[in-house]
Design a protein around this motif. Structure first.
Motif, PDB file in Angstrom:
ATOM      1  N   PRO A 365       0.825  -1.212   0.000  1.00  0.00           N
ATOM      2  CA  PRO A 365       0.000   0.000   0.000  1.00  0.00           C
ATOM      3  C   PRO A 365       0.860   1.264   0.000  1.00  0.00           C
ATOM      4  CG  PRO A 365       0.095  -0.890   2.202  1.00  0.00           C
ATOM      5  CD  PRO A 365       0.836  -1.877   1.327  1.00  0.00           C
ATOM      6  N   VAL A 366       0.250   2.327  -0.493  1.00  0.00           N
ATOM      7  CA  VAL A 366       0.899   3.642  -0.431  1.00  0.00           C
ATOM      8  C   VAL A 366       0.302   4.380   0.776  1.00  0.00           C
ATOM      9  CG1 VAL A 366       1.262   5.820  -1.600  1.00  0.00           C
ATOM     10  CG2 VAL A 366       1.193   3.694  -2.918  1.00  0.00           C
ATOM     11  N   VAL A 367       1.160   4.555   1.793  1.00  0.00           N
ATOM     12  CA  VAL A 367       0.701   5.161   3.067  1.00  0.00           C
ATOM     13  C   VAL A 367       0.921   6.655   3.002  1.00  0.00           C
ATOM     14  CG1 VAL A 367       0.980   5.196   5.554  1.00  0.00           C
ATOM     15  CG2 VAL A 367       1.242   3.041   4.293  1.00  0.00           C
ATOM     16  N   GLU A 368      -0.149   7.389   3.190  1.00  0.00           N
ATOM     17  CA  GLU A 368      -0.071   8.852   3.204  1.00  0.00           C
ATOM     18  C   GLU A 368      -0.439   9.359   4.595  1.00  0.00           C
ATOM     19  OE1 GLU A 368      -2.513  10.445   0.174  1.00  0.00           O
ATOM     20  OE2 GLU A 368      -1.338   9.549  -1.481  1.00  0.00           O
ATOM     21  N   VAL A 369       0.381  10.265   5.108  1.00  0.00           N
ATOM     22  CA  VAL A 369       0.129  10.826   6.446  1.00  0.00           C
ATOM     23  C   VAL A 369       0.742  12.213   6.505  1.00  0.00           C
ATOM     24  CG1 VAL A 369       2.271   9.859   7.410  1.00  0.00           C
ATOM     25  CG2 VAL A 369       0.371  10.424   8.920  1.00  0.00           C
TER      26      VAL A 369
END
Length: 373
Positions: A365-369
């Motif tokens: 997954p591409v984790v965005e934060v």
């Protein structure tokens, strides 16, 4: 060198700790002249007020003691008990005066320095046997002041005694013409008057000595700035010792933290600067918790321990930075990171199942934060 000597000068007021230590050692202000004046005043007052009573008691004791029959005077077994009884009667007659004087001797020092009992002051001090130190004390300013006070006390007492004897000469000579019982009481009253007059001179000397003793004590208790700094360092703890304690505590905390890394579910990395180990048990936890975190060398050690125990390592620089900066070890992640951490854990759990079953691994997954919570 001059600056160092000046820094060691005792120019600062004593701290409460210094005063408490001095009191514990028995170092408190005392005035012998105040005690002497109080004892003399108490003795003179008690003799003047109780002279008649004491004279009557002493007269009765003397009459009973000398009223002996021939048989009693020759009986050695009778004389010793008779002497003991006479001594007891004399002690009972003088007991009020003795108690008053003893009370004055106890109360006078308490008025100046308060109550203090120290066993340290009773311990032998062998440095006082040093002849050089003894010569220094003899020719010191304090010894000169004590000598001046002694001469002043002698002169004042001598002058007052001469004036009292001159003034009461006729009364003293008249004692021989008085009956025995009134003469004894009158003599005691005259003695009390003489002691009261002498105590007036001693009180004048004590009025000068008490402020001097307080000033001398305050001077002895003064501290240098270096002593104050050293005391503060001792009370607050030496910076070197405190730093060493912090270092040991950090090392122990780091060891405990490393022991929890094998139990983690995933290690989120920066990839090299930060590493944060997360663990989640849905049966016992409301949210994932941080079991270990570190930067640089500690981060590398966390990755090594994780690799040794097959803990999944997930590279997500923004998430690793946010977790490292905002979540303490043992704390739950904030709600704002639930989605991002859930994506990571879901991927790790799916990857673990795929590896066990031989299935194709899930898509990463591409984790965005956001960097700031």
């Amino acid at each position: 060198m001059a600056d160092n000597d000046q820094a060691q000068e005792r120019t600062e007021q004593p701290t409460p700790k210094r005063l408490e230590e001095a009191r514990r050692k028995g170092q408190i202000p005392r005035s012998r002249d105040l005690t002497a004046a109080a004892v003399t005043l108490a003795g003179g007052t008690s003799l003047y007020l109780l002279g008649g009573y004491i004279g009557g008691q002493m007269h009765g004791m003397m009459r009973r003691s000398f009223a002996l029959s021939r048989e009693q005077a020759l009986d050695t077994m009778y004389l010793i008990p008779a002497f003991a009884n006479a001594a007891a009667e004399g002690l009972r007659a003088c007991l009020p005066v003795l108690l008053i004087i003893m009370l004055a001797a106890i109360m006078a020092p308490l008025l100046l320095g308060g109550w203090s009992f120290s066993t340290e002051s009773l311990a032998p001090k062998f440095e006082r046997l040093n002849p050089l130190e003894g010569m220094k004390r003899i020719f010191s300013l304090r010894s000169l002041v004590e000598l001046s006070k002694a001469l002043a006390k002698f002169r004042s007492v001598a002058v007052i005694a001469v004036l009292v004897l001159w003034n009461d000469a006729s009364s003293l000579l008249a004692l021989g013409r008085e009956p025995l019982a009134p003469a004894i009481g009158h003599a005691l009253k005259l003695s009390g008057q003489g002691l009261l007059a002498i105590s007036a001179g001693l009180l004048l000397i004590a009025a000068i000595d008490v402020p001097y003793q307080l000033w001398q004590y305050a001077k002895q208790m003064r501290m240098s700035r270096e002593e104050i700094r050293q005391e503060m360092k001792e009370s607050e703890g030496s910076p070197e010792v405190k730093g060493r304690i912090r270092q040991i505590q950090q090392e122990m905390a780091r060891q405990r933290m490393m022991q929890d890394v094998p139990n983690a579910d995933v290690i989120v990395t920066n990839p090299t600067h930060f590493a944060v180990a997360l663990r989640y048990d849905e049966k016992r936890m409301r949210a994932p918790i941080v079991v270990a975190k570190g930067a640089d060398l500690i981060a590398a050690r966390i990755r090594e321990v994780g690799a040794e125990h097959n803990v999944a390592i997930f590279e997500a620089p923004p998430l690793a930075r946010v977790l490292y900066r905002n979540v303490d070890i043992g704390a739950e992640i904030p709600s704002s990171l639930y989605v991002a951490v859930a994506q990571v854990l879901s991927y790790v759990f799916q990857l673990r199942i795929a590896q066990r079953s031989g299935l194709q691994p899930p898509e990463r997954p591409v984790v965005e934060v956001t960097e700031v919570l």
